[in-house]
Design a protein around this motif. Structure first.
Motif, PDB file in Angstrom:
ATOM      1  N   THR A  31       0.860  -1.178   0.000  1.00  0.00           N
ATOM      2  CA  THR A  31       0.000   0.000   0.000  1.00  0.00           C
ATOM      3  C   THR A  31       0.896   1.228   0.000  1.00  0.00           C
ATOM      4  OG1 THR A  31      -1.734  -1.149   1.203  1.00  0.00           O
ATOM      5  CG2 THR A  31      -1.812   1.243   1.218  1.00  0.00           C
ATOM      6  N   GLY A  32       0.674   2.098  -0.958  1.00  0.00           N
ATOM      7  CA  GLY A  32       1.461   3.319  -1.049  1.00  0.00           C
ATOM      8  C   GLY A  32       0.542   4.522  -1.152  1.00  0.00           C
ATOM      9  N   GLN A  33       1.131   5.693  -1.106  1.00  0.00           N
ATOM     10  CA  GLN A  33       0.380   6.937  -1.246  1.00  0.00           C
ATOM     11  C   GLN A  33       0.613   7.484  -2.649  1.00  0.00           C
ATOM     12  OE1 GLN A  33      -1.723   8.352   1.084  1.00  0.00           O
ATOM     13  NE2 GLN A  33      -1.398   6.427   2.152  1.00  0.00           N
ATOM     14  N   PHE A  34      -0.477   7.629  -3.411  1.00  0.00           N
ATOM     15  CA  PHE A  34      -0.363   8.115  -4.777  1.00  0.00           C
ATOM     16  C   PHE A  34      -0.840   9.563  -4.856  1.00  0.00           C
ATOM     17  CE2 PHE A  34      -1.040   8.334  -9.335  1.00  0.00           C
ATOM     18  CZ  PHE A  34       0.126   7.719  -9.758  1.00  0.00           C
ATOM     19  N   PRO A  35      -0.168  10.408  -5.641  1.00  0.00           N
ATOM     20  CA  PRO A  35      -0.513  11.837  -5.690  1.00  0.00           C
ATOM     21  C   PRO A  35      -1.912  12.125  -6.237  1.00  0.00           C
ATOM     22  CG  PRO A  35       1.612  11.418  -6.717  1.00  0.00           C
ATOM     23  CD  PRO A  35       0.990  10.092  -6.461  1.00  0.00           C
ATOM     24  N   VAL A  36      -2.574  13.071  -5.601  1.00  0.00           N
ATOM     25  CA  VAL A  36      -3.824  13.658  -6.077  1.00  0.00           C
ATOM     26  C   VAL A  36      -3.514  15.146  -6.172  1.00  0.00           C
ATOM     27  CG1 VAL A  36      -6.240  14.102  -5.570  1.00  0.00           C
ATOM     28  CG2 VAL A  36      -5.218  11.910  -4.922  1.00  0.00           C
ATOM     29  N   LEU A  37      -3.543  15.675  -7.388  1.00  0.00           N
ATOM     30  CA  LEU A  37      -3.024  17.022  -7.625  1.00  0.00           C
ATOM     31  C   LEU A  37      -4.014  17.926  -8.336  1.00  0.00           C
ATOM     32  CD1 LEU A  37       0.276  15.859  -9.337  1.00  0.00           C
ATOM     33  CD2 LEU A  37       0.006  16.420  -6.928  1.00  0.00           C
ATOM     34  N   TRP A  65       7.732   3.029  -6.468  1.00  0.00           N
ATOM     35  CA  TRP A  65       7.340   3.873  -5.338  1.00  0.00           C
ATOM     36  C   TRP A  65       8.426   4.851  -4.930  1.00  0.00           C
ATOM     37  CZ3 TRP A  65       2.475   4.555  -4.636  1.00  0.00           C
ATOM     38  CH2 TRP A  65       1.594   3.570  -5.085  1.00  0.00           C
ATOM     39  N   SER A  66       9.680   4.537  -5.230  1.00  0.00           N
ATOM     40  CA  SER A  66      10.749   5.490  -4.922  1.00  0.00           C
ATOM     41  C   SER A  66      10.593   6.759  -5.759  1.00  0.00           C
ATOM     42  CB  SER A  66      12.129   4.861  -5.155  1.00  0.00           C
ATOM     43  OG  SER A  66      12.279   4.484  -6.516  1.00  0.00           O
ATOM     44  N   LYS A  67      10.054   6.618  -7.007  1.00  0.00           N
ATOM     45  CA  LYS A  67       9.802   7.801  -7.842  1.00  0.00           C
ATOM     46  C   LYS A  67       8.676   8.645  -7.260  1.00  0.00           C
ATOM     47  CE  LYS A  67      11.214   6.003 -12.343  1.00  0.00           C
ATOM     48  NZ  LYS A  67      10.731   5.660 -13.688  1.00  0.00           N
ATOM     49  N   PHE A  72       6.976  13.631  -4.461  1.00  0.00           N
ATOM     50  CA  PHE A  72       6.453  14.414  -3.334  1.00  0.00           C
ATOM     51  C   PHE A  72       7.542  15.316  -2.762  1.00  0.00           C
ATOM     52  CE2 PHE A  72       2.943  11.219  -2.816  1.00  0.00           C
ATOM     53  CZ  PHE A  72       1.900  12.121  -2.911  1.00  0.00           C
ATOM     54  N   HIS A  73       8.729  14.780  -2.601  1.00  0.00           N
ATOM     55  CA  HIS A  73       9.836  15.569  -2.045  1.00  0.00           C
ATOM     56  C   HIS A  73      10.151  16.754  -2.959  1.00  0.00           C
ATOM     57  CE1 HIS A  73      14.104  16.629  -1.439  1.00  0.00           C
ATOM     58  NE2 HIS A  73      13.784  16.487  -0.158  1.00  0.00           N
ATOM     59  N   ASP A  74      10.306  16.495  -4.255  1.00  0.00           N
ATOM     60  CA  ASP A  74      10.619  17.573  -5.199  1.00  0.00           C
ATOM     61  C   ASP A  74       9.513  18.627  -5.235  1.00  0.00           C
ATOM     62  OD1 ASP A  74      13.021  16.386  -5.872  1.00  0.00           O
ATOM     63  OD2 ASP A  74      12.319  15.592  -7.790  1.00  0.00           O
ATOM     64  N   ALA A  75       8.267  18.180  -5.368  1.00  0.00           N
ATOM     65  CA  ALA A  75       7.143  19.118  -5.481  1.00  0.00           C
ATOM     66  C   ALA A  75       6.977  19.956  -4.217  1.00  0.00           C
ATOM     67  CB  ALA A  75       5.862  18.355  -5.787  1.00  0.00           C
ATOM     68  N   GLU A  76       7.109  19.333  -3.067  1.00  0.00           N
ATOM     69  CA  GLU A  76       6.943  20.069  -1.804  1.00  0.00           C
ATOM     70  C   GLU A  76       8.095  21.028  -1.537  1.00  0.00           C
ATOM     71  OE1 GLU A  76       6.463  16.763   0.857  1.00  0.00           O
ATOM     72  OE2 GLU A  76       4.300  16.636   0.486  1.00  0.00           O
ATOM     73  N   SER A  96       2.540  12.820 -16.130  1.00  0.00           N
ATOM     74  CA  SER A  96       3.243  11.626 -16.595  1.00  0.00           C
ATOM     75  C   SER A  96       2.682  11.203 -17.948  1.00  0.00           C
ATOM     76  CB  SER A  96       3.069  10.496 -15.565  1.00  0.00           C
ATOM     77  OG  SER A  96       3.808   9.369 -15.939  1.00  0.00           O
ATOM     78  N   ILE A  97       3.526  11.135 -18.964  1.00  0.00           N
ATOM     79  CA  ILE A  97       3.057  10.815 -20.313  1.00  0.00           C
ATOM     80  C   ILE A  97       2.533   9.388 -20.395  1.00  0.00           C
ATOM     81  CG2 ILE A  97       3.775  10.508 -22.707  1.00  0.00           C
ATOM     82  CD1 ILE A  97       5.657  12.897 -22.321  1.00  0.00           C
ATOM     83  N   ASP A  98       3.250   8.456 -19.795  1.00  0.00           N
ATOM     84  CA  ASP A  98       2.872   7.044 -19.890  1.00  0.00           C
ATOM     85  C   ASP A  98       2.182   6.554 -18.634  1.00  0.00           C
ATOM     86  OD1 ASP A  98       3.992   6.439 -22.484  1.00  0.00           O
ATOM     87  OD2 ASP A  98       5.942   6.746 -21.540  1.00  0.00           O
ATOM     88  N   ALA A  99       1.647   5.346 -18.701  1.00  0.00           N
ATOM     89  CA  ALA A  99       0.994   4.726 -17.552  1.00  0.00           C
ATOM     90  C   ALA A  99       2.028   4.208 -16.543  1.00  0.00           C
ATOM     91  CB  ALA A  99       0.090   3.593 -17.998  1.00  0.00           C
ATOM     92  N   GLU A 100       3.290   4.420 -16.842  1.00  0.00           N
ATOM     93  CA  GLU A 100       4.339   4.125 -15.879  1.00  0.00           C
ATOM     94  C   GLU A 100       4.651   5.462 -15.224  1.00  0.00           C
ATOM     95  OE1 GLU A 100       8.966   2.795 -15.968  1.00  0.00           O
ATOM     96  OE2 GLU A 100       7.569   1.679 -17.229  1.00  0.00           O
ATOM     97  N   PHE A 101       4.315   5.597 -13.951  1.00  0.00           N
ATOM     98  CA  PHE A 101       4.459   6.901 -13.300  1.00  0.00           C
ATOM     99  C   PHE A 101       5.873   7.423 -13.446  1.00  0.00           C
ATOM    100  CE2 PHE A 101       5.691   9.580  -9.742  1.00  0.00           C
ATOM    101  CZ  PHE A 101       4.769  10.590  -9.877  1.00  0.00           C
ATOM    102  N   ASP A 102       5.992   8.572 -14.024  1.00  0.00           N
ATOM    103  CA  ASP A 102       7.273   9.247 -14.155  1.00  0.00           C
ATOM    104  C   ASP A 102       6.958  10.733 -14.262  1.00  0.00           C
ATOM    105  OD1 ASP A 102       9.980   9.480 -14.228  1.00  0.00           O
ATOM    106  OD2 ASP A 102      10.239   8.525 -16.174  1.00  0.00           O
ATOM    107  N   TYR A 103       7.893  11.540 -13.919  1.00  0.00           N
ATOM    108  CA  TYR A 103       7.700  12.980 -14.022  1.00  0.00           C
ATOM    109  C   TYR A 103       9.017  13.611 -14.416  1.00  0.00           C
ATOM    110  CZ  TYR A 103      10.068  13.507  -9.524  1.00  0.00           C
ATOM    111  OH  TYR A 103      11.005  13.481  -8.521  1.00  0.00           O
ATOM    112  N   SER A 104       8.976  14.858 -14.850  1.00  0.00           N
ATOM    113  CA  SER A 104      10.181  15.552 -15.288  1.00  0.00           C
ATOM    114  C   SER A 104      10.287  16.898 -14.605  1.00  0.00           C
ATOM    115  CB  SER A 104      10.141  15.785 -16.803  1.00  0.00           C
ATOM    116  OG  SER A 104      10.060  14.571 -17.494  1.00  0.00           O
TER     117      SER A 104
END
Length: 116
Positions: A31-37, A65-67, A72-76, A96-104
């Motif tokens: 169980t992880g915490q996923f962003p709601v933005l 989950w490390s991403k 969260f760390h980067d955005a906050e 995130s462009i793909d269904a694999e969570f990633d951000y730039s």
């Protein structure tokens, strides 16, 4: 030069929260915490708002989950996270462009594919 399929633009987070997500099968569950933005961004002088996380709709997504923790760390901490959008529809941005969570971050995106 090949035209960019997506252009990037920096976002300003208006709301950042998370929701629990359970992944796995059988005894191997996590169980992880996923962003709601909610975020705003500007393209050609016009301001937009979005809550979209993924550009490509999918019934499932793959997450390292490390991403998510790093996101969260980067955005906050004020890192310049970008949203992506197809040049023909700047109102439909996503993180995130793909269904694999990633951000730039702005510093990691090609200057050729940045919105003006």
């Amino acid at each position: 030069m090949t035209p960019c399929a997506y252009l990037s633009t920096p976002v300003r987070f208006l709301k950042m929260d998370s929701r629990p997500v359970q992944v796995g099968r059988g005894t191997r569950q996590f169980t992880g915490q996923f962003p709601v933005l909610e975020y705003s961004y500007v393209v050609s002088g016009k301001s937009y708002t979005s809550t979209r996380m993924f550009c490509r709709d999918s019934e499932s997504f793959k997450v390292e989950w490390s991403k998510v923790d790093r996101f969260f760390h980067d955005a906050e901490n004020g890192a310049e996270v970008v949203a992506w959008f197809a040049p023909s529809s700047p109102e439909s941005a996503c993180i995130s462009i793909d269904a694999e969570f990633d951000y730039s971050l702005v510093s990691h995106t090609s200057s050729q594919c940045r919105a003006k």
